[in-house]
Design a protein around this motif. Sequence first.
Motif, short mmCIF file in Angstrom:
data_model
loop_
_atom_site.label_atom_id
_atom_site.label_comp_id
_atom_site.label_asym_id
_atom_site.label_seq_id
_atom_site.Cartn_x
_atom_site.Cartn_y
_atom_site.Cartn_z
N VAL A 170 81.85 -2.77 50.31
CA VAL A 170 82.21 -4.14 50.68
C VAL A 170 81.27 -5.16 50.02
CG1 VAL A 170 82.37 -5.77 52.61
CG2 VAL A 170 83.28 -3.46 52.86
N PRO A 171 79.93 -4.97 50.05
CA PRO A 171 79.06 -5.93 49.36
C PRO A 171 79.34 -6.01 47.86
CG PRO A 171 77.78 -4.62 50.90
CD PRO A 171 79.14 -3.98 50.81
N GLU A 172 79.61 -4.88 47.22
CA GLU A 172 79.90 -4.88 45.79
C GLU A 172 81.19 -5.63 45.50
OE1 GLU A 172 77.90 -0.68 44.24
OE2 GLU A 172 79.89 -0.66 45.17
N SER A 173 82.19 -5.46 46.36
CA SER A 173 83.47 -6.16 46.14
C SER A 173 83.28 -7.68 46.26
CB SER A 173 84.51 -5.68 47.15
OG SER A 173 84.24 -6.16 48.46
N ARG A 174 82.38 -8.10 47.12
CA ARG A 174 82.16 -9.54 47.29
C ARG A 174 81.37 -10.12 46.13
NH1 ARG A 174 81.18 -9.25 53.88
NH2 ARG A 174 83.43 -9.12 54.37
N LEU A 175 80.45 -9.35 45.59
CA LEU A 175 79.72 -9.81 44.40
C LEU A 175 80.68 -9.94 43.21
CD1 LEU A 175 76.41 -7.74 44.61
CD2 LEU A 175 76.67 -10.21 44.86
N LEU A 176 81.57 -8.97 43.06
CA LEU A 176 82.55 -9.03 41.98
C LEU A 176 83.49 -10.21 42.18
CD1 LEU A 176 83.74 -7.76 39.44
CD2 LEU A 176 85.15 -6.29 40.91
N ARG A 177 83.88 -10.45 43.42
CA ARG A 177 84.74 -11.60 43.73
C ARG A 177 84.08 -12.90 43.34
NH1 ARG A 177 83.43 -14.99 48.15
NH2 ARG A 177 83.62 -13.31 49.67
N GLN A 178 82.78 -13.02 43.58
CA GLN A 178 82.06 -14.24 43.21
C GLN A 178 82.04 -14.43 41.70
OE1 GLN A 178 78.20 -13.99 45.03
NE2 GLN A 178 78.99 -14.10 47.11
N ARG A 179 81.87 -13.34 40.95
CA ARG A 179 81.82 -13.44 39.49
C ARG A 179 83.17 -13.81 38.90
NH1 ARG A 179 78.62 -8.61 39.82
NH2 ARG A 179 80.37 -7.37 39.03
N ARG A 180 84.23 -13.41 39.56
CA ARG A 180 85.57 -13.64 39.00
C ARG A 180 86.36 -14.64 39.84
NH1 ARG A 180 88.55 -8.38 37.39
NH2 ARG A 180 89.62 -9.97 36.16
N ARG A 181 85.64 -15.56 40.46
CA ARG A 181 86.23 -16.51 41.40
C ARG A 181 87.40 -17.30 40.81
NH1 ARG A 181 81.98 -19.35 42.24
NH2 ARG A 181 81.22 -18.09 43.96
N THR A 182 87.25 -17.78 39.58
CA THR A 182 88.28 -18.64 38.98
C THR A 182 89.61 -17.90 38.84
OG1 THR A 182 86.61 -19.90 37.77
CG2 THR A 182 88.88 -20.06 36.99
N GLU A 183 89.56 -16.69 38.29
CA GLU A 183 90.79 -15.91 38.11
C GLU A 183 91.42 -15.55 39.46
OE1 GLU A 183 90.00 -13.34 34.07
OE2 GLU A 183 89.01 -12.68 35.92
#
Length: 222
Positions: A170-183
């Motif tokens: 879950v923490p990793e998925s949220r970090l990835l979500r932050q990096r790809r926020r625009t898409e």
Amino acid sequence: MRTVTASLLLPLRQIADPGFRRPLLKGLLASILAFGGLAVLADWGVGVLVGGDGWLATMAGLLGGALVLLTAVWLFVPLLLAITSLFLDEVAEAVERRFYPGLPPAEGASLSAQVRANLALSLRLLVLTLVILPLTLLLPPVGVVLFWAVSAVSLGYGLFEGVAQRRMSVPESRLLRQRRRTEILAVGAVLAAAAVVPVANLLVPVLGTAAMTHLLHRGKHG
């Protein structure tokens, strides 16, 4: 934005696949049942308002069926995330099997962790939706824009994290979500618009999950 466009269009190419058709039909049936239940609940709520006093009761009486439909559509969006959780794994597997066959088996967050994260997001969206609904009756343009924005963020983040958590914590998925926020928000905005269109909204849980699966993997592989 080519990745966003491809992620939205590729699920449409898979509708005829037997492995994808099964979760699509199941998701469609669940959406119909959920929307029908909301319509009944909304009809009851409007009946209560009509039986009361004040401007809201008067407005409900005048709008009648239109208000029932609006309320059902409005409240259906928070349910999308809950419905999606029922078919997410099956849909993602079908997409990966056809388009990304070289992937290793999915070994991410535990099911309980995924369910907790999904339910928390669904509840937050429901509360925000209920807060925005009266504003929509008073100031429709403002309420509609706010609702679309909240739905875009919630659906975008919720669906992406759900798909990503199949393959990471879950923490990793949220970090990835932050990096790809625009898409993610771009895809979420399209899904949020479709979620308030009758008939089209019934397909959002499955097609939205498929779109986010493509977004996740196309971000890795090109």
